[in-house]
Design an enzyme around this catalytic site. Structure first.
Site, PDB file in Angstrom:
ATOM      1  N   LEU A  63     -19.223 -22.803 -20.093  1.00 25.43           N
ATOM      2  CA  LEU A  63     -19.238 -24.224 -20.438  1.00 25.43           C
ATOM      3  C   LEU A  63     -18.332 -24.409 -21.647  1.00 25.43           C
ATOM      4  O   LEU A  63     -18.365 -23.605 -22.585  1.00 25.43           O
ATOM      5  CB  LEU A  63     -20.656 -24.692 -20.792  1.00 25.43           C
ATOM      6  CG  LEU A  63     -21.629 -24.954 -19.637  1.00 25.43           C
ATOM      7  CD1 LEU A  63     -23.027 -25.225 -20.188  1.00 25.43           C
ATOM      8  CD2 LEU A  63     -21.177 -26.112 -18.769  1.00 25.43           C
ATOM      9  N   ASP A  64     -17.517 -25.455 -21.639  1.00 26.29           N
ATOM     10  CA  ASP A  64     -16.667 -25.745 -22.788  1.00 26.29           C
ATOM     11  C   ASP A  64     -17.525 -26.007 -24.019  1.00 26.29           C
ATOM     12  O   ASP A  64     -18.701 -26.403 -23.894  1.00 26.29           O
ATOM     13  CB  ASP A  64     -15.800 -26.980 -22.519  1.00 26.29           C
ATOM     14  CG  ASP A  64     -14.755 -26.736 -21.440  1.00 26.29           C
ATOM     15  OD1 ASP A  64     -14.399 -25.561 -21.245  1.00 26.29           O
ATOM     16  OD2 ASP A  64     -14.307 -27.702 -20.802  1.00 26.29           O
TER      17      ASP A  64
END
Length: 332
Positions: free
Chosen positions: A73-74
């Site tokens: 996930l960013d």
């Protein structure tokens, strides 16, 4: 057969609720600090041997247990991050291609180089004309099997060079960026924020030179491309300066760029937009709001507290964070 979930060492999968801000890898490393010293996941003999040896760092260090994650996930994003421990790491690949669910907020008025609020403004565009009804109607073209073009500011390579280098240096793309087929199983507008919110466009903006370089790169494949600010004629005489925002929920196949859905949707509305919040609410069978047959996730605060102070073990020899993980893991 999986070992008894109440005895160690275990190989397992479990979900962690990632907060917005830190990288996925930093969270995995923090969890590893706890897992690598836990009799729940490491044999007592190995822990005893480790305690006798001096600490070793670098590539020659032998880790007591393997650990990994099933889909990054960013930093901006929060939500479900699946962790694999021991033999569980061999199961992580199935979470890359599994169905995922997201909740994301789109802010109209400008697009950014990263397609989210972490980047710089590339160009501004009109937004006053966009209505809830228009968004609802435009969503129809993004359901089902669709094709997505990855952002030019990405690390994907073309002829050995990252796409972002073409954009930054103004080098015309030799051919179109390869499209990717993905499936959007569900897509709906769940909340219309309008102008009643605290989101604002990024303060950093592309310079005229950066706009020209990006335009030159894209003109290698489409000579009609224009990277310039477009004045909002509907804004004349309007007191409303806060751009429209709305929240989408989507259920998508693996490989789907959520930020591209928002970017392309904004274009379809005759505007520009970018992601300001992004939450992965489901990754396969791990979910923030589990249904029957799903697995709940461990709040990040559980690990955060344990990293500061693991506390005392209970009568069964488990600390608080281990009990939380035991209650939610899937033994492998």
């Amino acid at each position: 057969m999986p070992k008894d979930e109440q005895s160690g060492p275990l190989s397992a999968l479990f979900g962690v609720v990632k907060p917005s801000g830190p990288t996925s890898m930093s969270l995995v490393n923090d969890v590893k600090t706890l897992v690598a010293n836990s009799p729940l996941f490491v044999e007592e003999s190995k822990l005893a041997e480790k305690a006798k040896q001096p600490s070793r760092r670098g590539k020659y260090r032998r880790d007591a247990v393997k650990i990994g994650q099933g889909g990054t996930l960013d930093p901006l994003a929060d939500g479900v991050l699946v962790i694999g421990v021991g033999k569980g790491t061999k199961k992580l690949s199935e979470f890359l291609d599994c169905v995922k669910e997201y909740r994301t907020t789109c802010l109209l008025g400008c697009e950014t180089d990263t397609y989210d609020s972490e980047g710089k403004q590339v160009r501004a565009a009109p937004w006053h004309h966009v209505t809830r009804e228009q968004v609802e109607k435009a969503l129809e073209q993004f359901r089902g099997e669709i094709e997505q073009v990855p952002p030019i500011f990405s690390a994907l390579k073309m002829d050995g060079m990252p796409l972002y280098d073409y954009a930054r240096k103004g080098i015309p793309l030799p051919r179109p960026i390869e499209k990717r087929k993905v499936t959007v199983h569900e897509l709906e507008l769940v909340e219309w924020l309008g102008n009643d919110h605290s989101f604002r466009p990024p303060e950093k903006k592309f310079s005229k030179e950066e706009q020209e370089a990006m335009e030159k790169a894209l003109k290698g494949i489409d000579n009609s491309v224009s990277i310039k600010d477009v004045p909002d004629e509907d804004a004349v005489g309007s007191d409303e300066k806060v751009p429209t925002a709305f929240v989408l929920r989507m259920k998508v196949s693996g490989g789907t760029y959520v930020r591209c859905v928002v970017h392309d949707l904004a274009h379809a509305l005759g505007s520009a937009g970018h992601v300001v919040t992004l939450q992965r609410s489901r990754q396969g069978r791990f979910a923030l709001e589990p249904k029957e047959g799903d697995r709940a996730c461990v709040p990040w605060e559980v690990f955060q507290s344990a990293l500061a102070d693991e506390g005392e073990a209970d009568a069964e020899g488990h600390r608080a964070w281990e009990r939380e993980v035991l209650a939610k893991l899937e033994a492998v």
